[in-house]
Design a protein around this motif. Structure first.
Motif, PDB file in Angstrom:
ATOM      1  N   ASN A   1       9.194   2.667 -10.542  1.00 33.05           N
ATOM      2  CA  ASN A   1       7.799   2.670 -10.955  1.00 33.05           C
ATOM      3  C   ASN A   1       7.523   1.701 -12.098  1.00 33.05           C
ATOM      4  N   VAL A   2       8.521   1.425 -12.911  1.00 39.05           N
ATOM      5  CA  VAL A   2       8.353   0.411 -13.962  1.00 39.05           C
ATOM      6  C   VAL A   2       8.120  -0.962 -13.323  1.00 39.05           C
ATOM      7  N   VAL A   3       8.795  -1.228 -12.225  1.00 41.77           N
ATOM      8  CA  VAL A   3       8.629  -2.501 -11.524  1.00 41.77           C
ATOM      9  C   VAL A   3       7.276  -2.554 -10.811  1.00 41.77           C
ATOM     10  N   ILE A   4       6.875  -1.448 -10.209  1.00 44.75           N
ATOM     11  CA  ILE A   4       5.625  -1.391  -9.449  1.00 44.75           C
ATOM     12  C   ILE A   4       4.411  -1.265 -10.368  1.00 44.75           C
ATOM     13  N   GLY A   5       4.574  -0.614 -11.506  1.00 47.77           N
ATOM     14  CA  GLY A   5       3.464  -0.315 -12.407  1.00 47.77           C
ATOM     15  C   GLY A   5       2.554  -1.487 -12.745  1.00 47.77           C
ATOM     16  N   PRO A   6       3.095  -2.642 -13.130  1.00 48.18           N
ATOM     17  CA  PRO A   6       2.203  -3.747 -13.495  1.00 48.18           C
ATOM     18  C   PRO A   6       1.326  -4.232 -12.341  1.00 48.18           C
ATOM     19  N   ILE A   7       1.887  -4.334 -11.138  1.00 57.02           N
ATOM     20  CA  ILE A   7       1.034  -4.795 -10.032  1.00 57.02           C
ATOM     21  C   ILE A   7       0.082  -3.685  -9.594  1.00 57.02           C
ATOM     22  N   TRP A   8       0.466  -2.441  -9.803  1.00 54.42           N
ATOM     23  CA  TRP A   8      -0.442  -1.338  -9.520  1.00 54.42           C
ATOM     24  C   TRP A   8      -1.651  -1.402 -10.455  1.00 54.42           C
TER      25      TRP A   8
ATOM     26  N   ILE B   1      13.214 -13.740 -10.444  1.00 54.41           N
ATOM     27  CA  ILE B   1      13.479 -12.597  -9.553  1.00 54.41           C
ATOM     28  C   ILE B   1      12.226 -11.725  -9.418  1.00 54.41           C
ATOM     29  N   ALA B   2      11.575 -11.448 -10.539  1.00 54.14           N
ATOM     30  CA  ALA B   2      10.381 -10.589 -10.518  1.00 54.14           C
ATOM     31  C   ALA B   2       9.255 -11.233  -9.713  1.00 54.14           C
ATOM     32  N   ILE B   3       9.003 -12.507  -9.951  1.00 53.07           N
ATOM     33  CA  ILE B   3       7.913 -13.179  -9.234  1.00 53.07           C
ATOM     34  C   ILE B   3       8.228 -13.253  -7.745  1.00 53.07           C
ATOM     35  N   TYR B   4       9.476 -13.467  -7.384  1.00 55.13           N
ATOM     36  CA  TYR B   4       9.845 -13.460  -5.960  1.00 55.13           C
ATOM     37  C   TYR B   4       9.570 -12.093  -5.346  1.00 55.13           C
ATOM     38  N   TYR B   5       9.961 -11.029  -6.043  1.00 56.24           N
ATOM     39  CA  TYR B   5       9.708  -9.673  -5.542  1.00 56.24           C
ATOM     40  C   TYR B   5       8.207  -9.424  -5.381  1.00 56.24           C
ATOM     41  N   TYR B   6       7.431  -9.782  -6.406  1.00 57.68           N
ATOM     42  CA  TYR B   6       5.987  -9.569  -6.341  1.00 57.68           C
ATOM     43  C   TYR B   6       5.349 -10.441  -5.258  1.00 57.68           C
TER      44      TYR B   6
ATOM     45  N   ASP C   1       0.827  -1.207   0.000  1.00 54.29           N
ATOM     46  CA  ASP C   1       0.000   0.000   0.000  1.00 54.29           C
ATOM     47  C   ASP C   1       0.861   1.257   0.000  1.00 54.29           C
ATOM     48  N   LYS C   2       1.984   1.213   0.698  1.00 55.41           N
ATOM     49  CA  LYS C   2       2.905   2.364   0.702  1.00 55.41           C
ATOM     50  C   LYS C   2       3.489   2.570  -0.703  1.00 55.41           C
ATOM     51  N   LEU C   3       3.880   1.476  -1.343  1.00 54.08           N
ATOM     52  CA  LEU C   3       4.426   1.577  -2.701  1.00 54.08           C
ATOM     53  C   LEU C   3       3.395   2.161  -3.660  1.00 54.08           C
ATOM     54  N   PHE C   4       2.149   1.689  -3.547  1.00 53.91           N
ATOM     55  CA  PHE C   4       1.097   2.184  -4.429  1.00 53.91           C
ATOM     56  C   PHE C   4       0.783   3.650  -4.145  1.00 53.91           C
ATOM     57  N   ALA C   5       0.819   4.037  -2.883  1.00 57.95           N
ATOM     58  CA  ALA C   5       0.577   5.448  -2.533  1.00 57.95           C
ATOM     59  C   ALA C   5       1.670   6.332  -3.136  1.00 57.95           C
ATOM     60  N   ASP C   6       2.920   5.876  -3.056  1.00 59.29           N
ATOM     61  CA  ASP C   6       4.021   6.626  -3.673  1.00 59.29           C
ATOM     62  C   ASP C   6       3.849   6.695  -5.189  1.00 59.29           C
ATOM     63  N   TYR C   7       3.409   5.586  -5.770  1.00 57.80           N
ATOM     64  CA  TYR C   7       3.202   5.527  -7.220  1.00 57.80           C
ATOM     65  C   TYR C   7       2.096   6.485  -7.642  1.00 57.80           C
ATOM     66  N   GLU C   8       1.003   6.517  -6.889  1.00 54.63           N
ATOM     67  CA  GLU C   8      -0.156   7.312  -7.261  1.00 54.63           C
ATOM     68  C   GLU C   8       0.089   8.817  -7.167  1.00 54.63           C
ATOM     69  N   VAL C   9       1.097   9.225  -6.418  1.00 50.15           N
ATOM     70  CA  VAL C   9       1.451  10.653  -6.354  1.00 50.15           C
ATOM     71  C   VAL C   9       1.774  11.172  -7.753  1.00 50.15           C
ATOM     72  N   PHE C  10       2.348  10.310  -8.581  1.00 50.49           N
ATOM     73  CA  PHE C  10       2.765  10.696  -9.926  1.00 50.49           C
ATOM     74  C   PHE C  10       1.779  10.220 -10.998  1.00 50.49           C
ATOM     75  N   SER C  11       0.583   9.822 -10.571  1.00 54.65           N
ATOM     76  CA  SER C  11      -0.414   9.300 -11.512  1.00 54.65           C
ATOM     77  C   SER C  11      -1.789   9.889 -11.213  1.00 54.65           C
ATOM     78  N   GLN C  12      -1.883  11.185 -11.189  1.00 53.23           N
ATOM     79  CA  GLN C  12      -3.139  11.862 -10.858  1.00 53.23           C
ATOM     80  C   GLN C  12      -3.933  12.283 -12.098  1.00 53.23           C
ATOM     81  N   ASN C  13      -3.250  12.605 -13.169  1.00 50.11           N
ATOM     82  CA  ASN C  13      -3.879  13.097 -14.386  1.00 50.11           C
ATOM     83  C   ASN C  13      -4.554  11.937 -15.129  1.00 50.11           C
ATOM     84  N   ARG C  14      -5.815  12.148 -15.556  1.00 50.61           N
ATOM     85  CA  ARG C  14      -6.571  11.086 -16.224  1.00 50.61           C
ATOM     86  C   ARG C  14      -5.908  10.613 -17.523  1.00 50.61           C
ATOM     87  N   SER C  15      -5.407  11.550 -18.326  1.00 47.53           N
ATOM     88  CA  SER C  15      -4.773  11.136 -19.583  1.00 47.53           C
ATOM     89  C   SER C  15      -3.481  10.360 -19.306  1.00 47.53           C
TER      90      SER C  15
END
Length: 168
Positions: free
Chosen positions: A148-155, A73-78, A12-26
């Motif tokens: 954010n590239v790493v977090i983006g797909p799970i977001w 590595i990616a699946i372990y992280y996720y 949830d912290k990662l997603f909150a940090d991610y969403e700070v930079f994802s506010q604009n609809r376009s």
């Protein structure tokens, strides 16, 4: 002892940090389209890197490549972030890899090389993600882009799960 409030999970912290930079609809629409394409292109570029022949793998040598290592590595992280999201990403990687294999068949048939089409998709995706970022009030610093590239797909998966009121 747990407090009355539910603990905030790392995801949830990662997603909150991610969403700070994802506010604009376009920008959100751009991310929905181009994050999967960026991941696909990275998968293609990693797959295109030659993998050494390992005799002990025998007939299974053709099923192992550098993407197999990156996938583990990616699946372990996720998985550390959320088991459900890691399963969804495994499914996503499998679906995307089907198209990587199809591109390998095109290459074997004399068509465009996997690394070339992956590089084109990569550059186009980066261009549009950068363009989307320019529309934000809070612009994503370059130092945080790859995180954010790493977090983006799970977001993106979390947005779908939220729509159906499913907890990740």
């Amino acid at each position: 002892m747990k407090s009355e409030k539910e603990e905030i999970r790392n995801t949830d912290k990662l997603f909150a940090d991610y969403e700070v930079f994802s506010q604009n609809r376009s920008n959100l629409i751009i991310q929905i389209v181009f994050i999967p394409l960026l991941i696909f292109s990275l998968m293609g570029l990693i797959t295109a890197v030659p993998f050494p022949y390992l005799a002990f793998l025998g007939k299974y040598n053709m099923f192992i490549n550098w993407f197999s290592v990156a996938l583990a590595i990616a699946i372990y992280y996720y998985l550390k972030q959320s088991p459900l999201l890691s399963y969804l990403m495994l499914f996503s990687f499998g679906a995307l890899y089907f198209f990587i294999v199809q591109l390998e068949y095109v290459e074997q048939g004399g068509g465009i090389k996997l690394w070339q089409i992956s590089a084109i998709i990569f550059v186009v995706s980066l261009f549009f993600l950068t363009l989307g970022n320019q529309q934000e009030k809070n612009k994503l610093p370059l130092t945080q882009f790859w995180k954010n590239v790493v977090i983006g797909p799970i977001w993106l998966w979390s947005l779908i799960l939220k729509r159906f009121n499913l907890r990740y």
